[in-house]
Design an enzyme around this catalytic site. Sequence first.
Site, PDB file in Angstrom:
ATOM      1  N   LYS A  33       0.835  -1.209   0.000  1.00  0.00           N
ATOM      2  CA  LYS A  33       0.000   0.000   0.000  1.00  0.00           C
ATOM      3  C   LYS A  33       0.871   1.261   0.000  1.00  0.00           C
ATOM      4  O   LYS A  33       0.618   2.199  -0.744  1.00  0.00           O
ATOM      5  CB  LYS A  33      -0.921   0.034   1.238  1.00  0.00           C
ATOM      6  CG  LYS A  33      -1.932  -1.098   1.291  1.00  0.00           C
ATOM      7  CD  LYS A  33      -2.921  -0.897   2.435  1.00  0.00           C
ATOM      8  CE  LYS A  33      -2.315  -1.010   3.811  1.00  0.00           C
ATOM      9  NZ  LYS A  33      -1.943  -2.373   4.207  1.00  0.00           N
ATOM     10  N   ARG A 108      -9.701   0.863   8.734  1.00  0.00           N
ATOM     11  CA  ARG A 108      -9.324  -0.518   9.021  1.00  0.00           C
ATOM     12  C   ARG A 108     -10.452  -1.266   9.736  1.00  0.00           C
ATOM     13  O   ARG A 108     -10.329  -2.441  10.008  1.00  0.00           O
ATOM     14  CB  ARG A 108      -8.107  -0.512   9.949  1.00  0.00           C
ATOM     15  CG  ARG A 108      -6.774  -0.396   9.204  1.00  0.00           C
ATOM     16  CD  ARG A 108      -6.005  -1.605   9.424  1.00  0.00           C
ATOM     17  NE  ARG A 108      -4.608  -1.773   9.604  1.00  0.00           N
ATOM     18  CZ  ARG A 108      -3.556  -1.100   9.284  1.00  0.00           C
ATOM     19  NH1 ARG A 108      -3.647   0.067   8.748  1.00  0.00           N
ATOM     20  NH2 ARG A 108      -2.354  -1.557   9.511  1.00  0.00           N
ATOM     21  N   ARG A 146      11.251  -6.850   4.785  1.00  0.00           N
ATOM     22  CA  ARG A 146      11.078  -5.399   4.573  1.00  0.00           C
ATOM     23  C   ARG A 146      12.059  -4.583   5.426  1.00  0.00           C
ATOM     24  O   ARG A 146      12.249  -4.827   6.607  1.00  0.00           O
ATOM     25  CB  ARG A 146       9.646  -5.008   4.926  1.00  0.00           C
ATOM     26  CG  ARG A 146       9.367  -3.532   4.755  1.00  0.00           C
ATOM     27  CD  ARG A 146       7.913  -3.248   4.564  1.00  0.00           C
ATOM     28  NE  ARG A 146       7.097  -3.511   5.740  1.00  0.00           N
ATOM     29  CZ  ARG A 146       5.787  -3.307   5.767  1.00  0.00           C
ATOM     30  NH1 ARG A 146       5.166  -2.866   4.684  1.00  0.00           N
ATOM     31  NH2 ARG A 146       5.096  -3.554   6.854  1.00  0.00           N
ATOM     32  N   ARG A 179      10.983  -2.487  10.842  1.00  0.00           N
ATOM     33  CA  ARG A 179       9.906  -2.117  11.762  1.00  0.00           C
ATOM     34  C   ARG A 179       9.777  -3.177  12.846  1.00  0.00           C
ATOM     35  O   ARG A 179       9.857  -4.368  12.582  1.00  0.00           O
ATOM     36  CB  ARG A 179       8.583  -2.036  10.995  1.00  0.00           C
ATOM     37  CG  ARG A 179       8.338  -0.671  10.428  1.00  0.00           C
ATOM     38  CD  ARG A 179       7.161  -0.657   9.512  1.00  0.00           C
ATOM     39  NE  ARG A 179       5.957  -1.243  10.094  1.00  0.00           N
ATOM     40  CZ  ARG A 179       4.772  -1.217   9.499  1.00  0.00           C
ATOM     41  NH1 ARG A 179       4.652  -0.642   8.329  1.00  0.00           N
ATOM     42  NH2 ARG A 179       3.721  -1.763  10.055  1.00  0.00           N
ATOM     43  N   ARG A 190      -1.399  -9.640  12.982  1.00  0.00           N
ATOM     44  CA  ARG A 190      -1.926  -8.578  12.122  1.00  0.00           C
ATOM     45  C   ARG A 190      -2.839  -9.151  11.039  1.00  0.00           C
ATOM     46  O   ARG A 190      -3.826  -8.540  10.655  1.00  0.00           O
ATOM     47  CB  ARG A 190      -0.776  -7.778  11.494  1.00  0.00           C
ATOM     48  CG  ARG A 190      -0.102  -6.871  12.531  1.00  0.00           C
ATOM     49  CD  ARG A 190       1.273  -6.441  12.086  1.00  0.00           C
ATOM     50  NE  ARG A 190       1.256  -5.417  11.064  1.00  0.00           N
ATOM     51  CZ  ARG A 190       2.289  -5.172  10.266  1.00  0.00           C
ATOM     52  NH1 ARG A 190       3.395  -5.877  10.348  1.00  0.00           N
ATOM     53  NH2 ARG A 190       2.207  -4.208   9.387  1.00  0.00           N
TER      54      ARG A 190
HETATM   55  P1  AMP Z   1       0.571  -0.058   9.141  1.00  0.00           P
HETATM   56  O1  AMP Z   1       1.855   0.683   8.978  1.00  0.00           O
HETATM   57  O2  AMP Z   1      -0.549   0.518   8.320  1.00  0.00           O
HETATM   58  O3  AMP Z   1       0.720  -1.539   8.952  1.00  0.00           O
HETATM   59  O4  AMP Z   1       0.127   0.167  10.683  1.00  0.00           O
HETATM   60  C1  AMP Z   1       0.933  -0.260  11.761  1.00  0.00           C
HETATM   61  C2  AMP Z   1       0.081  -0.422  13.012  1.00  0.00           C
HETATM   62  O5  AMP Z   1      -0.520   0.840  13.357  1.00  0.00           O
HETATM   63  C3  AMP Z   1      -1.088  -1.386  12.877  1.00  0.00           C
HETATM   64  O6  AMP Z   1      -0.716  -2.742  13.088  1.00  0.00           O
HETATM   65  C4  AMP Z   1      -2.029  -0.872  13.952  1.00  0.00           C
HETATM   66  O7  AMP Z   1      -1.600  -1.261  15.254  1.00  0.00           O
HETATM   67  C5  AMP Z   1      -1.845   0.639  13.842  1.00  0.00           C
HETATM   68  N1  AMP Z   1      -2.795   1.241  12.855  1.00  0.00           N
HETATM   69  C6  AMP Z   1      -2.498   1.777  11.632  1.00  0.00           C
HETATM   70  N2  AMP Z   1      -3.605   2.228  11.016  1.00  0.00           N
HETATM   71  C7  AMP Z   1      -4.636   1.975  11.860  1.00  0.00           C
HETATM   72  C8  AMP Z   1      -6.034   2.189  11.792  1.00  0.00           C
HETATM   73  N3  AMP Z   1      -6.612   2.733  10.712  1.00  0.00           N
HETATM   74  N4  AMP Z   1      -6.787   1.792  12.856  1.00  0.00           N
HETATM   75  C9  AMP Z   1      -6.229   1.243  13.959  1.00  0.00           C
HETATM   76  N5  AMP Z   1      -4.924   0.992  14.083  1.00  0.00           N
HETATM   77  C10 AMP Z   1      -4.116   1.354  13.051  1.00  0.00           C
END
Ligand code: AMP
Length: 247
Positions: A33, A108, A146, A179, A190
């Site tokens: 993404k 999400r 990654r 990360r 996740r």
């Molecule tokens: P990402 O980088 O999008 O994979 O996000 C990393 C982490 O941030 C996720 O595993 C969640 O813990 C939190 N997170 C990111 N976006 C959201 C969202 N829209 N709602 C809730 N938690 C989020």
Amino acid sequence: MSTAVADVHVEAKESLKGKPGPILLLGAPGVGKGTQAKELVAKWGVPQISTGDLLRYNRDHGTPLGLKAKEVMAAGKLVPDDLVNEMVAERLKQPDTANGYILDGFPRTLGQAKWLDEHIGAETLPVIAVSIGVGYNELLRRITGRRSCPKCGTIYNIHFQPPKVDEKCDLDGTPLVRRSDDTEEVFRERMRTYDSQTAPVVEHYRALGRFEEVNGDQAVSAVAAGVEAAVARLRNSSTKNQQRREG
Ligand code: AMP
């Protein structure tokens, strides 16, 4: 609707013609993404709004929001809707979102999707959603390989897109970072979170006729072409549907 209000409404729509409007990039962790959002940003000059990046910024700077989000993120679970929605609402107030924006990693949950639909209201172009699909084993390989440059944000993968010098950014030589939630264990959690909470978001936009899925198991440029074509089709049909409803 009074004539004056109706006129403002039409004027707002006219000024948005040919603009990308709000675009959601959906998909499981690791589908690309962030990479695809950057392609769209380069094409349209609208901002990428990644809730993951915003939350990591808050976590790393120890803000009140970051302190609340830290544990939840480390466990691969979701930060509560009201906190994330408020953060997105603040970001959408910035003037750079006027012509549109790419939301990456939001909504999400169904609650976030419904909040977004209401929050942006009828004055902007309708939200359209593109999901990138990739199989489970491929995702696991992508996630565990990654790496990113903390300075310029370039993303690498040690398995299939390695930097020229081991663990160093090609562009500025900065040591790459991994990360903390890109481990196999957190990835599995996740994915469970994605299946139970985010899959219904896809169904929500599919039911509204504002959703397409693109095969993400291809070269970055081919995925980008697929995403762009999907955006063009969705924007076209959502504008026509809206005109039909209004006319
Ligand atoms: P990402 O980088 O999008 O994979 O996000 C990393 C982490 O941030 C996720 O595993 C969640 O813990 C939190 N997170 C990111 N976006 C959201 C969202 N829209 N709602 C809730 N938690 C989020």
